[in-house]
Design a protein around this motif. Structure first.
Motif, PDB file in Angstrom:
ATOM      1  N   ALA A   1       0.831  -1.064  -0.151  1.00 17.87           N
ATOM      2  CA  ALA A   1      -0.002   0.047  -0.108  1.00 17.87           C
ATOM      3  C   ALA A   1       0.612   1.328  -0.009  1.00 17.87           C
ATOM      4  O   ALA A   1       0.424   2.258   0.236  1.00 17.87           O
ATOM      5  CB  ALA A   1      -0.911  -0.028   1.125  1.00 17.87           C
TER       6      ALA A   1
ATOM      7  N   ASP B   1      -5.102  -1.330  -1.955  1.00 16.45           N
ATOM      8  CA  ASP B   1      -5.976  -0.420  -0.998  1.00 16.45           C
ATOM      9  C   ASP B   1      -6.122  -0.900   0.182  1.00 16.45           C
ATOM     10  O   ASP B   1      -6.633  -0.483   1.070  1.00 16.45           O
ATOM     11  CB  ASP B   1      -7.102  -0.223  -1.656  1.00 16.45           C
TER      12      ASP B   1
ATOM     13  N   VAL C   1      -4.483  -0.567   3.588  1.00 16.06           N
ATOM     14  CA  VAL C   1      -3.347  -0.173   4.350  1.00 16.06           C
ATOM     15  C   VAL C   1      -2.949  -0.771   5.684  1.00 16.06           C
ATOM     16  O   VAL C   1      -3.387  -0.648   6.612  1.00 16.06           O
ATOM     17  CB  VAL C   1      -3.744   1.242   4.689  1.00 16.06           C
TER      18      VAL C   1
ATOM     19  N   ASP D   1      -1.699   0.964   8.496  1.00 18.37           N
ATOM     20  CA  ASP D   1      -2.780   1.755   9.531  1.00 18.37           C
ATOM     21  C   ASP D   1      -3.887   0.949   9.664  1.00 18.37           C
ATOM     22  O   ASP D   1      -5.177   1.048   9.362  1.00 18.37           O
ATOM     23  CB  ASP D   1      -3.318   2.968   8.526  1.00 18.37           C
TER      24      ASP D   1
ATOM     25  N   ARG E   1      -7.033  -1.063   7.372  1.00 23.93           N
ATOM     26  CA  ARG E   1      -7.998  -0.509   6.795  1.00 23.93           C
ATOM     27  C   ARG E   1      -7.792  -0.511   5.350  1.00 23.93           C
ATOM     28  O   ARG E   1      -7.106  -0.681   4.656  1.00 23.93           O
ATOM     29  CB  ARG E   1      -8.276   1.026   7.362  1.00 23.93           C
TER      30      ARG E   1
ATOM     31  N   ARG F   1      -8.775   1.636   1.911  1.00 22.57           N
ATOM     32  CA  ARG F   1      -8.974   2.874   1.360  1.00 22.57           C
ATOM     33  C   ARG F   1     -10.190   3.002   0.448  1.00 22.57           C
ATOM     34  O   ARG F   1     -10.747   2.034  -0.165  1.00 22.57           O
ATOM     35  CB  ARG F   1      -7.837   3.326   0.234  1.00 22.57           C
ATOM     36  N   SER F   2     -10.940   4.183   0.727  1.00 19.34           N
ATOM     37  CA  SER F   2     -11.889   4.497  -0.169  1.00 19.34           C
ATOM     38  C   SER F   2     -11.582   4.489  -1.599  1.00 19.34           C
ATOM     39  O   SER F   2     -10.473   4.697  -1.970  1.00 19.34           O
ATOM     40  CB  SER F   2     -12.781   5.741   0.235  1.00 19.34           C
TER      41      SER F   2
ATOM     42  N   GLU G   1      -9.918   7.789  -2.369  1.00 20.37           N
ATOM     43  CA  GLU G   1      -8.523   7.990  -1.766  1.00 20.37           C
ATOM     44  C   GLU G   1      -7.493   7.081  -2.628  1.00 20.37           C
ATOM     45  O   GLU G   1      -6.464   7.587  -2.720  1.00 20.37           O
ATOM     46  CB  GLU G   1      -8.437   7.336  -0.256  1.00 20.37           C
ATOM     47  N   HIS G   2      -7.944   5.771  -3.011  1.00 23.15           N
ATOM     48  CA  HIS G   2      -6.978   5.060  -3.601  1.00 23.15           C
ATOM     49  C   HIS G   2      -6.935   5.618  -4.981  1.00 23.15           C
ATOM     50  O   HIS G   2      -5.668   5.734  -5.471  1.00 23.15           O
ATOM     51  CB  HIS G   2      -7.678   3.630  -3.704  1.00 23.15           C
TER      52      HIS G   2
ATOM     53  N   TYR H   1      -4.281   8.401  -4.712  1.00 25.01           N
ATOM     54  CA  TYR H   1      -2.953   8.038  -4.523  1.00 25.01           C
ATOM     55  C   TYR H   1      -2.406   7.553  -5.884  1.00 25.01           C
ATOM     56  O   TYR H   1      -1.297   7.801  -6.185  1.00 25.01           O
ATOM     57  CB  TYR H   1      -3.008   6.760  -3.761  1.00 25.01           C
TER      58      TYR H   1
ATOM     59  N   THR I   1      -7.205  -3.953  -6.005  1.00 24.74           N
ATOM     60  CA  THR I   1      -7.953  -3.478  -5.026  1.00 24.74           C
ATOM     61  C   THR I   1      -8.527  -5.031  -4.357  1.00 24.74           C
ATOM     62  O   THR I   1      -8.283  -6.160  -5.056  1.00 24.74           O
ATOM     63  CB  THR I   1      -9.504  -3.044  -5.432  1.00 24.74           C
TER      64      THR I   1
END
Length: 253
Positions: free
Chosen positions: A90, A115, A117, A120, A123, A125-126, A129-130, A133, A154
């Motif tokens: 990620a 996606d 992460v 973190d 989680r 990513r939406s 957000e992905h 990036y 994904t």
């Protein structure tokens, strides 16, 4: 590696994706496996995060730092004369520009970005957000003048209890990644589902990457389903481990 060679390899990787349907990129993890795959006739490779971690006694899911990954892949890339893509999970908490700069510095010309992460809490990513990036990766590669091949992954199918239930969301995400600059997209976890694979390949305009097992899966099946790119993830290493154990068992005390 000098910049001219890196650019040439990046251009070659793009050409190979256009010439081969699907393009099979053996997933390697060290100099020996990379040289062996090239000797078998493959014109490009990818380094997988899981087998790389296993070969180094580390954990997958960003169990290594970005600097450690770069140090591990640099001799692999230098040992072969074909384009090499690198699974960068990620992003190891890096900004897109720093991720691309590090990859290019060691001669990598493609990357896989997922996606989930791991740094973190695992989680996901939406979609926005992905895609943002990936757009940052594309902009950084363009700025550097190296047409880095971006494989946008994904994990939505893999995380879902009912993979079919997230098909529409996954397609929306894959389309967003392509619009953001991904050269190919990678819906992990549906390699054994003909219906879902066909639905995805029919819904996006860029090559779709599928995981494959080098022994249990069939190349022609993936071609019929419209898959444009194949990588092995950890499955090549797993298959070799199985074969090695079978060879060694008669010799064990």
């Amino acid at each position: 590696m000098d910049s001219h060679t890196t650019v040439e390899r990046a251009q070659r990787l793009k050409q190979l994706h256009a010439q081969h349907k699907p393009l099979v990129l053996p997933t390697v993890w060290d100099v020996w496996s990379a040289r062996t795959a090239v000797a078998a006739g493959f014109p490009a490779l990818t380094v997988g995060s899981h087998p790389l971690a296993d070969s180094r006694g580390a954990d997958d899911h960003e169990g290594q730092t970005f600097a450690e990954v770069l140090a591990a892949v640099e001799p692999i890339i230098a040992a072969v004369d074909v384009p090499v893509s690198v699974d960068l999970e990620a992003g190891y908490g890096q900004k897109p520009a720093d991720l691309v700069a590090g990859l290019i510095e060691v001669g990598g010309v493609g990357l896989n970005i997922e996606d989930t992460v791991h740094s973190d809490g695992g989680r996901v990513r939406s979609t926005e957000e992905h895609a943002d990036y990936v757009a940052g990766l594309r902009a950084a590669a363009d700025e550097a003048g190296v047409p880095v091949w971006i494989n946008g992954r994904t994990d939505l199918f893999m995380h879902a209890q009912d993979a079919a239930g997230v098909l529409d969301e996954a397609i929306e995400r894959l389309r967003a990644l392509a619009e953001a600059g991904a050269d190919s997209v990678y819906p992990v976890g549906i390699q054994d589902n003909d219906e879902l694979l066909a639905a995805v390949t029919g819904a996006v305009t860029v090559p779709v990457n599928s995981t494959a097992h080098p022994v249990r899966h069939d190349l022609e099946r993936f071609r019929r389903l419209g898959v444009g790119r194949i990588t092995y993830g950890p499955l090549l290493q797993f298959a070799m481990a199985d074969a090695m154990k079978d060879m060694l068992k008669p010799w064990a005390p």
